[in-house]
Design an enzyme around this catalytic site. Sequence first.
Site, mmCIF file in Angstrom:
data_model
loop_
_atom_site.group_PDB
_atom_site.id
_atom_site.type_symbol
_atom_site.label_atom_id
_atom_site.label_comp_id
_atom_site.label_asym_id
_atom_site.label_seq_id
_atom_site.Cartn_x
_atom_site.Cartn_y
_atom_site.Cartn_z
ATOM 1 N N ASP A 102 41.329 35.429 37.899
ATOM 2 C CA ASP A 102 40.195 36.149 37.308
ATOM 3 C C ASP A 102 40.586 36.973 36.082
ATOM 4 O O ASP A 102 39.789 37.114 35.158
ATOM 5 C CB ASP A 102 39.457 36.993 38.354
ATOM 6 C CG ASP A 102 40.291 38.112 38.918
ATOM 7 O OD1 ASP A 102 41.521 37.934 39.036
ATOM 8 O OD2 ASP A 102 39.722 39.169 39.245
ATOM 9 N N THR A 124 45.034 29.691 41.049
ATOM 10 C CA THR A 124 45.483 30.866 41.805
ATOM 11 C C THR A 124 45.506 30.506 43.286
ATOM 12 O O THR A 124 44.610 29.787 43.750
ATOM 13 C CB THR A 124 44.563 32.093 41.587
ATOM 14 O OG1 THR A 124 44.807 33.054 42.617
ATOM 15 C CG2 THR A 124 43.082 31.745 41.632
ATOM 16 N N ASP A 126 44.891 32.433 45.636
ATOM 17 C CA ASP A 126 44.022 33.332 46.415
ATOM 18 C C ASP A 126 42.643 32.761 46.738
ATOM 19 O O ASP A 126 41.931 33.308 47.571
ATOM 20 C CB ASP A 126 43.816 34.651 45.659
ATOM 21 C CG ASP A 126 45.079 35.497 45.665
ATOM 22 O OD1 ASP A 126 46.049 35.105 46.332
ATOM 23 O OD2 ASP A 126 45.094 36.551 44.997
ATOM 24 N N ASP A 128 40.007 33.014 44.990
ATOM 25 C CA ASP A 128 39.064 34.117 44.775
ATOM 26 C C ASP A 128 38.203 33.939 43.523
ATOM 27 O O ASP A 128 37.709 34.906 42.954
ATOM 28 C CB ASP A 128 39.823 35.453 44.702
ATOM 29 C CG ASP A 128 40.849 35.478 43.576
ATOM 30 O OD1 ASP A 128 41.070 34.435 42.946
ATOM 31 O OD2 ASP A 128 41.415 36.557 43.338
HETATM 32 P P1 ADP Z 1 45.304 36.356 37.075
HETATM 33 O O1 ADP Z 1 44.803 35.510 35.944
HETATM 34 O O2 ADP Z 1 46.184 35.598 38.005
HETATM 35 O O3 ADP Z 1 44.184 37.112 37.762
HETATM 36 P P2 ADP Z 1 46.056 38.850 35.709
HETATM 37 O O4 ADP Z 1 44.982 39.667 36.329
HETATM 38 O O5 ADP Z 1 47.397 39.460 35.601
HETATM 39 O O6 ADP Z 1 46.284 37.455 36.449
HETATM 40 O O7 ADP Z 1 45.572 38.444 34.242
HETATM 41 C C1 ADP Z 1 46.355 37.633 33.404
HETATM 42 C C2 ADP Z 1 46.274 38.133 31.984
HETATM 43 O O8 ADP Z 1 44.932 38.015 31.508
HETATM 44 C C3 ADP Z 1 46.610 39.604 31.760
HETATM 45 O O9 ADP Z 1 47.994 39.841 31.680
HETATM 46 C C4 ADP Z 1 45.928 39.873 30.427
HETATM 47 O O10 ADP Z 1 46.708 39.370 29.366
HETATM 48 C C5 ADP Z 1 44.660 39.036 30.534
HETATM 49 N N1 ADP Z 1 43.541 39.869 30.980
HETATM 50 C C6 ADP Z 1 43.310 40.351 32.224
HETATM 51 N N2 ADP Z 1 42.193 41.120 32.254
HETATM 52 C C7 ADP Z 1 41.704 41.111 30.999
HETATM 53 C C8 ADP Z 1 40.558 41.712 30.355
HETATM 54 N N3 ADP Z 1 39.698 42.476 31.037
HETATM 55 N N4 ADP Z 1 40.367 41.506 29.024
HETATM 56 C C9 ADP Z 1 41.235 40.725 28.332
HETATM 57 N N5 ADP Z 1 42.320 40.145 28.865
HETATM 58 C C10 ADP Z 1 42.563 40.321 30.165
#
Ligand code: ADP
Length: 317
Positions: A102, A124, A126, A128
């Site tokens: 997400d 992922t 999860d 989710d």
């Molecule tokens: P996942 O994609 O597994 O949920 P993360 O939550 O760490 O992993 O998000 C991956 C990357 O996406 C972050 O390191 C960031 O670079 C980018 N990202 C996350 N949230 C935001 C957001 N609200 N706005 C812009 N980029 C984001």
Amino acid sequence: MKIGVLTSGGDAPGMNAAIRAVTRAALNSGDKVVGIYDGYRGLVYAKFKDFRRTDVSEILNKGGTILGTARLPEFLYESVRKIAILKMELDGIDALVCIGGDGTYRGALDLSNMGVKVVTIPGTIDNDIASSDYTIGFSTALNTACDAIDKLRDTSSSHQRCSIIEVMGRHCGDLALFSGICCGAEYIITNETGLDKENLLESLKKNRLEGRRHAIVVISENITDVHELAKEVEKYSGYECRATILGYVQRGGAPSPEDRLLASRLGKYAVDLLHEGVYGVACGVVGNELKATPLAEALKQQRKSQLELNNLAKKIS
Ligand code: ADP
């Protein structure tokens, strides 16, 4: 078209199969493909490689991601995203396929709102992501969790113990719920069910008094300190109790056939959508049909584990 592909956030088995499918589907249609290393960080620092067919050979069955993944908190800033867009323009990248969870979807939505042609693929463990029934990596992680729980059951039974097993799934209890059902857990705790400690202790005590040799409790991460919970169970129920946190082992391993298939379908679908001029969407499989959901909508919904399965778990424990 020149299509960039990246993996971002937590890695998941099957990401490689998705990278392969995107690359092969695009090259077979006459597009160019650029592998972007280390997620959004690689976009900002232009860590690009022009991909040929052979760059994605022998990766379908490999865990992790050949592109690497990274977290870049600075991607929240528009100024940083502008640099990423500039790097894309300098390299002639027309569109992006972002594979991740997400957080990755939020980054993709922000890019989309700035005019970038982007589609996402759910990668992922999860499960989710609301816009797809299953995410790439979930099936493999479920197999890993079941294998571990079965093994813990053997030793729990020998020693007449209670085993508390913590699995991943911060926002969605599917990994705990599915693995708990598949391994005959006595008790499953997720963020959807919440932790009713009194009820847990009472039912484990009852279990013990009924003469059951062991008890398995599966719990999602981030709910409570499972080692402390094990002490309480031991004090109250009469079972010796051990807690095991499965941790990062759940992220690794060769992807299951289900994950390879899902990744292959979604990778090809992402390229098809770009060809049709459909951007700013999340690719998913819903009721076994391929479906594109606008990113903003996909992010609004929070995926909850299925009510029917929650009830099932209770009825057959
Ligand atoms: P996942 O994609 O597994 O949920 P993360 O939550 O760490 O992993 O998000 C991956 C990357 O996406 C972050 O390191 C960031 O670079 C980018 N990202 C996350 N949230 C935001 C957001 N609200 N706005 C812009 N980029 C984001």
